[in-house]
Design an enzyme around this catalytic site. Structure first.
Site, short mmCIF file in Angstrom:
data_model
loop_
_atom_site.label_atom_id
_atom_site.label_comp_id
_atom_site.label_asym_id
_atom_site.label_seq_id
_atom_site.Cartn_x
_atom_site.Cartn_y
_atom_site.Cartn_z
N GLU A 24 -3.80 2.08 -7.34
CA GLU A 24 -4.22 3.23 -6.55
C GLU A 24 -3.27 4.39 -6.79
OE1 GLU A 24 -6.53 1.88 -2.80
OE2 GLU A 24 -4.41 1.59 -2.38
N HIS B 254 0.85 -1.20 0.00
CA HIS B 254 0.00 0.00 0.00
C HIS B 254 0.88 1.25 0.00
CE1 HIS B 254 -2.78 3.10 1.29
NE2 HIS B 254 -3.73 2.33 0.82
P1 PGA Z 1 -9.32 6.31 0.08
O1 PGA Z 1 -8.15 5.25 0.35
O2 PGA Z 1 -10.50 5.53 -0.41
O3 PGA Z 1 -9.57 6.95 1.42
O4 PGA Z 1 -8.84 7.26 -0.94
C1 PGA Z 1 -7.96 4.15 -0.50
C2 PGA Z 1 -6.80 3.33 -0.01
O5 PGA Z 1 -5.87 3.90 0.57
O6 PGA Z 1 -6.77 2.11 -0.20
#
Ligand code: PGA
Length: 236
Positions: free
Chosen positions: A157, A88
């Site tokens: 992401e 992450h």
């Molecule tokens: P968010 O986070 O939905 O708050 O943008 C997503 C994540 O960090 O997996």
């Protein structure tokens, strides 16, 4: 589809238990067949039997040992946890985990047969450097990772979209997802500012096999609403 809630450093143990119960009840009452994953804070990990799969947000690449502040597989086994989030962006960029450490962790939990949700994503600076640079950067986050691992799920992401309320355009998400899919056949989630008001559109995009949700998943009702969108799209 795969709908995942990353609760990060939020909710107490009691509130997490209540949260998991609410989601579990929703899945059962509404005959939901989507894959639903919840990643609680480490102190809120729990043994849960049901449709909701509980995963670890992180764990050290060791069974146990002298790793102050970390949890290892022994602590996950206690709760029968076989799912883990690795790579992450908050672990990469806030905690400072290197690709080398991430690969070590990946290999350790892969050997144990874990379902691994492996996250990749670029900074705004890299995105602004153009498509070629961006895709090279994203592919570099696969370095050392067995992208053919059968229990792998990838989450794309963009760092600049996480917790900011800013989401790439649908065209950009589709374009990145289709390119990533040429390289890696694992299910591919989108993550970064997914919320009730945009989840329906995001889940319907080409190349999007699900979503990883942070902030907007903290309220169980909202998370369930997004799970329901996925179900409706699949029922069509
Ligand atoms: P968010 O986070 O939905 O708050 O943008 C997503 C994540 O960090 O997996």
């Amino acid at each position: 589809m795969i709908i995942a809630a990353n609760l990060k450093t939020n909710l107490t143990r009691a509130k997490t238990a209540q949260y998991i119960n609410e989601v579990e009840n929703f899945l059962n009452k509404n005959a939901i067949s989507q894959e639903v994953l919840v990643f609680p804070a480490p102190s809120s990990l729990t043994l849960h039997v049901g449709k909701v799969t509980i995963g670890a947000q992180n764990a050290y690449a060791a069974q146990n040992g002298a790793f102050t502040g970390e949890i290892g597989n022994e602590q996950l086994e206690e709760f029968n946890i076989k799912t883990i989030l690795i790579g992450h962006s908050e672990r990469r960029h806030v905690i400072g985990e290197t690709q080398e450490e991430i690969v070590k962790k990946f290999n350790f939990y892969k050997e144990l047969g874990f379902k691994i949700v492996y996250c990749i994503g670029e900074s705004l600076q890299i995105r602004e450097a153009g498509d070629k640079v961006m895709m090279e950067y994203l592919y570099s986050q696969f370095d050392g990772i067995d992208i053919e691992y059968e229990n792998l799920i990838v989450a794309y992401e963009p760092i600049w979209a996480i917790g900011t309320g800013v989401v790439p355009t649908s065209e950009d998400i589709v374009s990145v997802h289709l390119k990533l899919k040429e390289k890696c056949k694992a299910p591919l989630l989108y993550g970064g500012s997914v919320k009730v008001s945009n989840a329906n559109v995001l889940l319907g995009l080409d190349g999007v096999d699900g979503v990883l949700i942070g902030g907007a998943a903290l309220i169980a009702d909202d998370f369930c609403a997004m799970v329901e969108f996925a179900q409706q799209i699949e029922n069509k």
